[in-house]
Design a protein around this motif. Structure first.
Motif, PDB file in Angstrom:
ATOM      1  N   PHE A 185       1.013  -1.228  -0.022  1.00  0.00           N
ATOM      2  CA  PHE A 185      -0.071  -0.035   0.075  1.00  0.00           C
ATOM      3  C   PHE A 185       1.076   1.140  -0.048  1.00  0.00           C
ATOM      4  N   SER A 186       0.088   2.300  -0.462  1.00  0.00           N
ATOM      5  CA  SER A 186       1.053   3.480  -0.483  1.00  0.00           C
ATOM      6  C   SER A 186       1.400   4.294   1.068  1.00  0.00           C
ATOM      7  N   TYR A 187      -0.030   4.618   1.641  1.00  0.00           N
ATOM      8  CA  TYR A 187       0.057   5.224   2.844  1.00  0.00           C
ATOM      9  C   TYR A 187      -1.269   4.857   3.897  1.00  0.00           C
ATOM     10  N   LYS A 188      -1.094   4.446   5.094  1.00  0.00           N
ATOM     11  CA  LYS A 188      -2.437   4.003   5.684  1.00  0.00           C
ATOM     12  C   LYS A 188      -2.481   4.898   7.270  1.00  0.00           C
ATOM     13  N   ASN A 189      -3.504   5.500   7.394  1.00  0.00           N
ATOM     14  CA  ASN A 189      -3.551   6.284   8.748  1.00  0.00           C
ATOM     15  C   ASN A 189      -4.118   5.244   9.763  1.00  0.00           C
ATOM     16  N   VAL A 190      -3.055   4.550  10.380  1.00  0.00           N
ATOM     17  CA  VAL A 190      -3.607   3.520  11.419  1.00  0.00           C
ATOM     18  C   VAL A 190      -4.455   3.965  12.532  1.00  0.00           C
ATOM     19  N   LEU A 191      -4.108   5.140  13.103  1.00  0.00           N
ATOM     20  CA  LEU A 191      -4.459   5.727  14.305  1.00  0.00           C
ATOM     21  C   LEU A 191      -4.563   7.015  14.491  1.00  0.00           C
ATOM     22  N   GLU A 216      11.788   4.682  -0.643  1.00  0.00           N
ATOM     23  CA  GLU A 216      10.480   4.370  -0.405  1.00  0.00           C
ATOM     24  C   GLU A 216       9.485   5.803  -0.902  1.00  0.00           C
ATOM     25  N   GLY A 217       8.170   5.419  -0.600  1.00  0.00           N
ATOM     26  CA  GLY A 217       7.241   6.311  -1.045  1.00  0.00           C
ATOM     27  C   GLY A 217       6.843   7.279   0.169  1.00  0.00           C
ATOM     28  N   GLY A 218       7.905   7.547   0.912  1.00  0.00           N
ATOM     29  CA  GLY A 218       7.396   8.298   2.233  1.00  0.00           C
ATOM     30  C   GLY A 218       6.837   9.648   1.949  1.00  0.00           C
ATOM     31  N   PHE A 219       7.338  10.402   0.838  1.00  0.00           N
ATOM     32  CA  PHE A 219       6.933  11.644   0.652  1.00  0.00           C
ATOM     33  C   PHE A 219       5.140  11.950   0.158  1.00  0.00           C
ATOM     34  N   ASP A 220       4.917  10.711  -0.366  1.00  0.00           N
ATOM     35  CA  ASP A 220       3.403  11.040  -0.375  1.00  0.00           C
ATOM     36  C   ASP A 220       2.734  10.550   0.724  1.00  0.00           C
ATOM     37  N   ALA A 221       3.296   9.939   1.818  1.00  0.00           N
ATOM     38  CA  ALA A 221       2.744   9.981   3.106  1.00  0.00           C
ATOM     39  C   ALA A 221       2.799  11.006   4.065  1.00  0.00           C
ATOM     40  N   ILE A 222       3.986  11.777   3.932  1.00  0.00           N
ATOM     41  CA  ILE A 222       4.141  12.950   4.613  1.00  0.00           C
ATOM     42  C   ILE A 222       3.221  14.146   4.091  1.00  0.00           C
ATOM     43  N   MET A 223       2.824  14.102   2.899  1.00  0.00           N
ATOM     44  CA  MET A 223       1.860  15.066   2.102  1.00  0.00           C
ATOM     45  C   MET A 223       0.548  14.788   2.730  1.00  0.00           C
ATOM     46  N   GLY A 259       4.540   5.703 -15.224  1.00  0.00           N
ATOM     47  CA  GLY A 259       3.730   6.574 -16.096  1.00  0.00           C
ATOM     48  C   GLY A 259       2.640   7.231 -15.519  1.00  0.00           C
ATOM     49  N   ILE A 260       3.329   7.962 -14.242  1.00  0.00           N
ATOM     50  CA  ILE A 260       2.614   8.922 -13.513  1.00  0.00           C
ATOM     51  C   ILE A 260       3.121  10.145 -13.940  1.00  0.00           C
ATOM     52  N   VAL A 261       2.412  11.045 -14.371  1.00  0.00           N
ATOM     53  CA  VAL A 261       2.971  12.609 -14.839  1.00  0.00           C
ATOM     54  C   VAL A 261       2.601  13.435 -14.512  1.00  0.00           C
ATOM     55  N   LEU A 262       1.445  13.384 -13.524  1.00  0.00           N
ATOM     56  CA  LEU A 262       0.373  14.659 -13.044  1.00  0.00           C
ATOM     57  C   LEU A 262       1.126  14.904 -11.843  1.00  0.00           C
ATOM     58  N   PRO A 263       1.329  16.334 -11.564  1.00  0.00           N
ATOM     59  CA  PRO A 263       2.040  16.481 -10.393  1.00  0.00           C
ATOM     60  C   PRO A 263       1.246  16.586  -9.379  1.00  0.00           C
ATOM     61  N   ASN A 264       1.852  16.398  -8.079  1.00  0.00           N
ATOM     62  CA  ASN A 264       0.873  16.248  -6.985  1.00  0.00           C
ATOM     63  C   ASN A 264       0.051  17.694  -6.530  1.00  0.00           C
ATOM     64  N   ASP A 265      -1.202  17.380  -6.333  1.00  0.00           N
ATOM     65  CA  ASP A 265      -2.057  18.609  -6.021  1.00  0.00           C
ATOM     66  C   ASP A 265      -1.969  19.042  -4.635  1.00  0.00           C
ATOM     67  N   SER A 313      -2.402   7.187  -5.057  1.00  0.00           N
ATOM     68  CA  SER A 313      -0.856   7.215  -5.448  1.00  0.00           C
ATOM     69  C   SER A 313      -0.514   6.743  -6.752  1.00  0.00           C
ATOM     70  N   HIS A 314      -1.484   6.131  -7.424  1.00  0.00           N
ATOM     71  CA  HIS A 314      -1.470   5.618  -8.739  1.00  0.00           C
ATOM     72  C   HIS A 314      -1.691   6.828 -10.002  1.00  0.00           C
ATOM     73  N   TYR A 315      -2.198   7.749  -9.444  1.00  0.00           N
ATOM     74  CA  TYR A 315      -2.707   8.940 -10.278  1.00  0.00           C
ATOM     75  C   TYR A 315      -1.663  10.251 -10.193  1.00  0.00           C
ATOM     76  N   TYR A 316      -1.294  10.623  -8.866  1.00  0.00           N
ATOM     77  CA  TYR A 316      -0.670  11.862  -8.861  1.00  0.00           C
ATOM     78  C   TYR A 316       0.988  11.024  -8.336  1.00  0.00           C
TER      79      TYR A 316
END
Length: 789
Positions: free
Chosen positions: A210-216, A242-249, A285-291, A304-307
């Motif tokens: 998975f990309s990011y999960k809010n557990v608690l 790792e994909g940590g920047f997605d999670a921090i955002m 194949g992901i080219v859209l900037p993170n929004d 995560s598969h889109y941005y």
């Protein structure tokens, strides 16, 4: 700064207004009988030939010099108004007091209104006090890739242990937990059906990637943290970053889902690998900037598969906007990478995580103390032309300026520091509306709101007289003592119409003759009259009917206009008293030419422009006192002193004719230089008999005086007896010395010969056999008859 209607200054550069600090509302009369600024005096009575209407706007001192009454000068000033000034929170000692976060104030004041005038900074003080028992929200974001398997075991009891440790710092502490792995597309993970269920190899049991999960969500229940974290399983991915920047955002922007309060916000980012950032998504194949928006559904990041991954700058902006302080808990291997990242993210820290995360609590406590002991101010976007500077007064009186003026370090709980903040406007905004900027300490939720108002016009502009008769039959509005022409009208008094007058005719009136430029190329022709240009330096002025004059193109001396001893009028120097020359560089004073003896140039030259010009080329120096080829004073007067004082020397026969130019005084002791108020030269010379004579030479009141010691100092004759006795004794001693040397050499020689003899004697070998040619002297004869009886 602009004080009048814009069309009055349409021909001026906007930067020129930076130099205007006063605004003459009413114009000065040039009549000798009245030097006051008359409120309705026309422009022509104040301005000289060639001056534009903008010349009425000047600094106060320049207006006073032009006989402008200060009471008739409109000079608006900036000001500071404090709108909200709630004092910082001070806790009473030994009195338990529970306050909500909204009741705690750490920064003062909270809102101000500044009225800015161009070029005039406004400075105010900002106070910051680190509050005691301030609430803390801490979110633990953990990498759950397979390499963090042993770390997860040690984090399972982190909730209760960390709650217990943080009680020392605050009584209001909440903790949350989230995890991340990687984007769920190739090539970051394997997308085969079996690997999507269990990405680990062998008999390892792992959860789906998975990309990011809010557990608690943030909570004050440490046991709940332990319970949920204990249920977590390791996952896996293919690449090392790792994909940590997605999670921090997502943690930063999803405030409601995470449960952030307006308190101290800490994000602990735990990993043993690097990170992907903006642009790396192209591999999948992901080219859209993170929004930069929240995309959590059922506590899972669904886009995560889109941005693409966010950029570092994007993260910095979001973390700052949401007042989140980041703690990177990483292994030793990736320390250099995250330390570089820390330098790009304000209010962040890096701690070394042990291989199994056993030191994570100590790491968090140390990092929090480090972050909270420093306050750094930042401001929002500034309007165009507005600048801001900081000066910090920190603990123990330490002062910081420049970039260091934004921050204070080593702040303990209860410490108070202050900042002096100056805001300056270089120009008026085009829209003229108030602007709002914010100033806040990084990592804190409090901020100061600063409303900026701009002074762009004189007050008199609102009191204009439309269609005034003072503006040529009502062809303009008379405001602030000048005409603001209606459309289609030009001229100082709006006396010309653009449609009725040919440009060629107007330009002809602005030429000195047919061979010159319009207004000497130093001004604009307005309605047949030259209005001279303004220069960037307000002290430099063009003037004259055709702008042919100026006050800055005169001759210079020592890089100063008119040598600093005159004023420039129409490109010609008008010198001050006692100065002359084209650049006023020739002084008529002679004091600089006086020598020590009181004579001008020592009587050997003339004083020209304050400098000695020596008439005899062998003399030089500031007062012609140096003569490199001269024999010297003593040698020059030796023969004359000798002949007059002792009737001897080379000039003995011509003494009366050659040596009567000085007064001779015989004394027993020469005067000393310290006893005289005029230069005195001491001389010591020797005559043909090797006798010394002493004298002084001086010039007093144009009279040459020579003091000479009346007795010669001659060397005594030789004493013969000691000389003879010395010679004889020397000869005897030399003889004895030679004998002793000879005797010593002989002893040494004999000893060497004896030693040589002894050595040869010891080395000698003696043969004990008989000599074959030896014959004994005794002959023995045996009697044959003898029978031994």
């Amino acid at each position: 700064m602009r004080f009048f209607a814009s069309n009055l200054y349409s021909h001026l550069s906007p930067s020129l207004f930076l130099f205007f600090t006063g605004c003459c509302v009413s114009l000065c009369s040039t009549k000798q009988t009245d030097h006051r600024c008359l409120k309705h005096e026309r422009v022509s009575n104040f301005l000289t030939v060639g001056e534009s209407k903008s010349a009425r706007c000047d600094d106060l001192e320049s207006l006073k010099k032009r006989s402008c009454d200060p009471t008739k000068v409109e000079n608006p000033r900036g000001l500071i108004q404090i709108n909200k000034n709630k004092p910082v929170t001070i806790r009473k000692k030994d009195v338990p007091e529970k306050l909500d976060p909204e009741q705690i104030t750490q920064i003062q004041p909270q809102k101000l209104t500044l009225t800015l005038r161009s070029g005039e900074p406004q400075t105010f003080d900002l106070k910051f006090k680190r509050a005691e028992d301030y609430p803390i929200d801490l979110y633990y974001l953990m990498d759950l890739s397979f390499s963090m398997k042993d770390d997860l075991e040690n984090v399972k009891n982190l909730g209760t242990d960390l709650m217990r440790e943080m009680q020392v710092i605050t009584s209001d502490f909440r903790i949350g937990f989230g995890s991340f792995v990687e984007k769920t597309v190739m090539p970051y993970i394997s997308t085969t059906p079996a690997r999507l269920i269990n990405p680990c190899t062998g008999n390892q049991n792992c959860t789906s990637p998975f990309s990011y999960k809010n557990v608690l969500k943030l909570t004050n229940k440490g046991d709940e943290f332990n319970r949920l974290v204990s249920r977590q399983q390791i996952s896996g991915n293919l690449d090392s970053p790792e994909g940590g920047f997605d999670a921090i955002m997502q943690v930063a922007v999803c405030e409601e889902q995470i449960g952030w309060r307006n308190v101290t916000r800490l994000l602990v980012f735990s990993t043993d690998a690097g990170f992907h950032f903006a642009g790396d998504g192209k591999l999948g194949g992901i080219v859209l900037p993170n929004d930069g928006k929240c995309h959590l559904e059922n506590n899972m990041y669904t886009m995560s598969h889109y941005y693409d991954y966010p950029s570092i700058a994007h993260l910095v902006q979001k973390l700052s906007d949401h007042n989140i302080q980041t703690i990177f808990a990483v292994t030793e291997e990736f320390q250099p990478v995250y330390k570089e990242l820390k330098n790009l993210i304000p209010k962040s820290a890096v701690g070394t995580l042990s291989s199994n995360s056993s030191n994570v609590i100590k790491l968090i406590i140390d990092a929090y103390n480090s972050l909270s002991s420093e306050v750094i101010l930042e401001n929002g976007r500034l309007p165009e032309g507005v600048s801001i500077t900081y000066k910090s007064i920190c603990k123990n009186g330490v002062v910081g300026t420049g970039e260091n003026g934004r921050k204070c370090s080593n702040i303990s709980i209860g410490d108070e520091v202050s900042f002096q903040i100056s805001i300056e406007s270089k120009e008026c905004p085009s829209h003229g509306k108030p602007e709002v900027i914010t100033i806040k300490p990084l990592g804190f939720n409090e901020e100061v709101e600063v409303v900026l108002n701009f002074i762009c016009d004189c007050q008199c502009a609102s009191d204009g007289e439309p269609n005034s008769e003072k503006c040529h039959e009502g062809n303009g509005t008379f405001e602030c003592g000048a005409c603001k022409c209606n459309d289609g009208r030009i001229g100082r008094l709006c006396e010309c119409s653009k449609d009725e007058v040919r440009t060629e005719d107007l330009d002809a009136n602005c030429r000195k003759d047919n061979g010159t430029d319009i207004c000497s190329n130093n001004g604009d022709c307005v309605c047949g009259t030259c209005e001279c240009k303004k220069r960037e330096n307000p002290a430099e002025i063009y003037s004259g009917k055709y702008c042919e004059c100026d006050n800055f193109n005169c001759d210079r001396s020592n890089n100063k206009l008119c040598g600093g001893h005159g004023r420039c009028e129409c490109r010609k120097c008008i010198c001050d008293a006692n100065y002359t020359g084209s650049a006023c560089d020739c002084s008529l004073e002679t004091s600089t030419c006086l020598a020590k003896n009181g004579q001008i140039c020592n009587g050997r030259g003339t004083c020209e422009c304050g400098v000695c010009k020596c008439t005899n080329p062998k003399f030089q120096g500031p007062t012609c006192e140096i003569c490199p080829t001269c024999p010297g004073v003593c040698a020059e007067h030796k023969d004359c002193v000798q002949c007059r004082a002792f009737q001897a020397g080379e000039k003995k026969d011509t003494c009366q004719q050659d040596c009567s130019y000085f007064q001779l005084i015989k004394v027993a002791k020469l005067p000393q230089p310290t006893d005289q108020s005029f230069p005195l030269t001491h001389c010591k010379e020797r005559d043909a008999n090797d006798c010394w004579f002493y004298y002084t030479y001086a010039i007093r009141n144009d009279n040459k005086e020579v003091y000479v010691v009346e007795t010669l100092e001659c060397p005594p004759g030789p004493d013969i007896i000691p000389i003879v006795a010395g010679v004889v004794a020397g000869i005897v001693l030399i003889g004895l010395a030679l004998l002793l040397i000879w005797k010593l050499l002989m002893i040494i020689h004999d000893r060497r010969e004896f030693a040589k003899f002894e050595k040869e004697k010891m080395n000698a070998k003696w043969d004990t056999g008989e000599n074959p040619i030896y014959k004994s002297a005794v002959t023995t004869v045996v009697n044959p008859k003898y029978e031994g009886k």
